[in-house]
Structure formats: structure tokens, C-alpha cells
Design an enzyme around this catalytic site. Structure first.
Site, PDB file in Angstrom:
ATOM      1  N   TYR A   3       0.790  -1.230   0.000  1.00  0.00           N
ATOM      2  CA  TYR A   3       0.000   0.000   0.000  1.00  0.00           C
ATOM      3  C   TYR A   3       0.826   1.285   0.000  1.00  0.00           C
ATOM      4  O   TYR A   3       0.262   2.372  -0.112  1.00  0.00           O
ATOM      5  CB  TYR A   3      -0.949   0.005   1.209  1.00  0.00           C
ATOM      6  CG  TYR A   3      -1.882  -1.180   1.219  1.00  0.00           C
ATOM      7  CD1 TYR A   3      -2.917  -1.281   0.293  1.00  0.00           C
ATOM      8  CD2 TYR A   3      -1.723  -2.216   2.132  1.00  0.00           C
ATOM      9  CE1 TYR A   3      -3.764  -2.373   0.287  1.00  0.00           C
ATOM     10  CE2 TYR A   3      -2.567  -3.310   2.141  1.00  0.00           C
ATOM     11  CZ  TYR A   3      -3.580  -3.385   1.212  1.00  0.00           C
ATOM     12  OH  TYR A   3      -4.418  -4.470   1.204  1.00  0.00           O
ATOM     13  N   HIS A  60      -8.900   1.107  -5.622  1.00  0.00           N
ATOM     14  CA  HIS A  60      -8.064   0.201  -4.828  1.00  0.00           C
ATOM     15  C   HIS A  60      -6.612   0.570  -5.081  1.00  0.00           C
ATOM     16  O   HIS A  60      -6.204   0.717  -6.240  1.00  0.00           O
ATOM     17  CB  HIS A  60      -8.313  -1.257  -5.201  1.00  0.00           C
ATOM     18  CG  HIS A  60      -9.716  -1.681  -4.938  1.00  0.00           C
ATOM     19  ND1 HIS A  60     -10.161  -1.993  -3.677  1.00  0.00           N
ATOM     20  CD2 HIS A  60     -10.788  -1.794  -5.766  1.00  0.00           C
ATOM     21  CE1 HIS A  60     -11.447  -2.294  -3.741  1.00  0.00           C
ATOM     22  NE2 HIS A  60     -11.848  -2.173  -4.995  1.00  0.00           N
TER      23      HIS A  60
END
Length: 154
Positions: free
Chosen positions: A25, A105
Site C-alpha cells: 500500500y 483500490h
């Protein structure tokens, strides 16, 4: 000219951005992403504002979506996190308020575990952005600005 509103929604565990699995991430925190988006949006147009909300609770996310129906929200950018893969209630909330939304996402969910490949939202979203890192949020906001400029007056 009335100011338009884009609502940025982030689901479970996204409050941990910057420290949670940074190899997936990245190192940007949610606060830095929100700040960067606000700055970027103001450089694009003074007529659109960004509202942000993050929760780890499905019901709170649904309540905020319902609130968007009456608070003047014109578009939604949502990173639903794990709710993507199983929340029919979230799908129903998003379709029930009739506000266009973009699903975002950070990682490419299709390169990850099999259970992450299914989204209960994608077929209802105006656009789906995945795998672009935090830039995906910026792309989604930019899309919303273009959409709101082109949207016919009601």
C-alpha cells in the site's frame, strides 16, 4: 455557481495506511492522501470541494452514504477495502442513493489472493481504478470533476 461536493470514503484498515503492509500500500498516510487530494482539487477548480470519511465499521459507512443523499454530495470516490468482496449492504446503499461513484483500490486486487478478485461494487461503479497506488485517488477525483462539469443540469 453552487459548489459541488465529492465525498471520499475509505473503509476498514485504511486508517493504517503508511504503516500497514507498505510493500503493498505504500508509505503515504490517509491524512497525507486527503491533504494532497484537497490541494490537487483546488488547483483544478474552485467550484468543487472534497469531504472525507473513513471508518472500520460497515454500518457507519452505509450511514454516511445515506447522509450523502441529502447533504448535496454530487459524486463519491470509495475505497471500500475488504467490504468490496462481500458487502451486499454496501452495494445496496451505493445504488440506493443514486450518486455516481468511482471504486478505487491502491493495489491491483487481481494480482492478489483469489478472494480479492470479486467485487460487489464494480458493475455499479462509473469507473474502477486499481493498481495505481495512491495516484488512483487522484485519477478518481479528476474523473469526478470532469463528470460534474459535463453533467446536464437537473
Amino acid at each position: 455557481m453552487a459548489v459541488k461536493k465529492i465525498l471520499l470514503l475509505n473503509g476498514p484498515n485504511l486508517n493504517l495506511l503508511g504503516t500497514r503492509e507498505p510493500h503493498i500500500y505504500g508509505y503515504d498516510t490517509l491524512a497525507s492522501i486527503e491533504s494532497s487530494l484537497t490541494t490537487y482539487l483546488s488547483s483544478l477548480t474552485p467550484s468543487v470541494t472534497l469531504l472525507s470519511f473513513q471508518t472500520n465499521w460497515e454500518g457507519a459507512l452505509i450511514d454516511r452514504i445515506h447522509e450523502a443523499r441529502t447533504d448535496g454530495t454530487d459524486a463519491i470516490v470509495i475505497n471500500p477495502g475488504a467490504f468490496t468482496h462481500y458487502s451486499i449492504a454496501l452495494r445496496d446503499a451505493l445504488t440506493g442513493v443514486d450518486i455516481p461513484f468511482v471504486e478505487v483500490h491502491i493495489s491491483n486486487v487481481h494480482k492478489r489472493e483469489e478472494f480479492r478478485h470479486k467485487s460487489f461494487l464494480s458493475d455499479k461503479a462509473e469507473a474502477v481504478i486499481c493498481g495505481l497506488g495512491v495516484y488512483g485517488y487522484r485519477a478518481a477525483v479528476e474523473w469526478c470533476v470532469g463528470y460534474l462539469k459535463e453533467k446536464p443540469k437537473a
